[in-house]
Enzyme design. Structure first.
Site, short mmCIF file in Angstrom:
data_model
loop_
_atom_site.label_atom_id
_atom_site.label_comp_id
_atom_site.label_asym_id
_atom_site.label_seq_id
_atom_site.Cartn_x
_atom_site.Cartn_y
_atom_site.Cartn_z
N CYS A 68 27.72 45.01 43.62
CA CYS A 68 28.21 45.98 42.64
C CYS A 68 27.43 47.28 42.71
O CYS A 68 27.99 48.37 42.54
CB CYS A 68 28.15 45.39 41.23
N HIS A 106 25.10 44.11 35.87
CA HIS A 106 26.28 44.49 36.65
C HIS A 106 26.57 45.97 36.46
O HIS A 106 26.34 46.53 35.38
CB HIS A 106 27.47 43.65 36.22
N ASP A 121 36.59 48.20 38.75
CA ASP A 121 35.48 47.38 39.25
C ASP A 121 35.83 46.82 40.63
O ASP A 121 36.61 45.88 40.74
CB ASP A 121 35.20 46.25 38.27
#
Length: 256
Positions: A68, A106, A121
């Site tokens: 991420c 995250h 995302d």
């Protein structure tokens, strides 16, 4: 920007509209895998002062994928250069919060577009949303799965369920905008964890994921989960050879 768009099968897709954002998001998840192995921190933990050029070469040009911190940061830059209004957000999974107590585990993004906000995302291994998710109280459906955002006071829980599964939390987050520097706490935590880690590095540490036309596949250690049209199937990979082949397949351009 041209190389990025071409790599995810979106050459010439430079519009600033919802249809283009959806295509960019889904194509990214299909073309570029989540691959925890690309961020091994052998040269130190760098989440804040990330070399974006080197990361772009590894994750996008070479197609090796990333985490991420790599993928959503690069995607944020791409969207910004295309003209989208992008805000950086932070989240924490239940497992991550239990391990670290840090709410910046995250990294993902929010896009403001035509009076609405969308969660974006491309750096979560899954299963999660394949297309941007509208910030709203309504239950939303994508490829057989449902998603909802539940207010938990100071935090919002993103929940998901398949066709025959119950609601479960993907991650929780605060809607406040973040800065890259906010991840210094996560850098320090990871550095401590790495310094204290003397265990073996084997298949149990593998974490990779990929989207396909109607779902996603996730390999976490030896556990392999696939979601197709909302139907989930999980199995444990016991043989090393099969495990190695599955990792290679998930990370290859032949994945479908």
């Amino acid at each position: 920007m041209d190389r990025y768009l071409a790599r995810i099968g979106c050459a010439g897709e430079t519009g600033v509209d919802l249809a283009t954002l959806r295509k960019l998001h889904k194509n990214h998840l299909m073309a570029i895998p989540y691959n925890g192995a690309t961020q091994d921190f052998q040269d130190g933990v760098r989440l804040v002062e990330l070399d974006e050029d080197a990361t772009f070469e590894t994750c996008v040009v070479q197609g090796r994928g990333g985490t991420c911190f790599q993928l959503n940061r690069l995607f944020s830059r791409l969207l910004t250069e295309l003209g989208y209004d992008v805000t950086l957000l932070a989240a924490s999974t239940a497992e991550g919060w239990e391990a670290s107590g840090i709410d910046v585990e995250h990294m993902f993004n929010r896009v403001a577009l035509d009076g609405s906000d969308w969660l974006v995302d491309v750096g979560y291994p899954g299963p999660s949303y394949v297309e941007p998710l509208l910030v709203s109280d309504a239950v939303q459906s994508q490829y057989g799965c449902q998603y909802r955002l539940v207010d938990r006071g100071s935090r919002i829980a993103l929940q998901r369920r398949g066709r025959i599964t119950r609601w479960s939390v993907v991650y929780t987050f605060r809607p406040q905008a973040r800065q890259w520097s906010d991840w210094k706490e996560m850098e320090d935590f990871l550095a401590r964890e790495i310094a204290a880690d003397t265990g073996p590095r084997d298949g149990r540490r593998i974490l990779c994921g990929r989207s396909f036309e109607n779902g996603q596949a996730v390999l976490k250690g030896r556990r392999y989960l696939t979601v197709r049209d909302g139907r989930e199937e999980t199995r444990t990979i016991t043989e090393d050879g099969e495990h190695d082949r599955l990792v290679s397949y998930l990370l290859s351009d032949e994945f479908s």
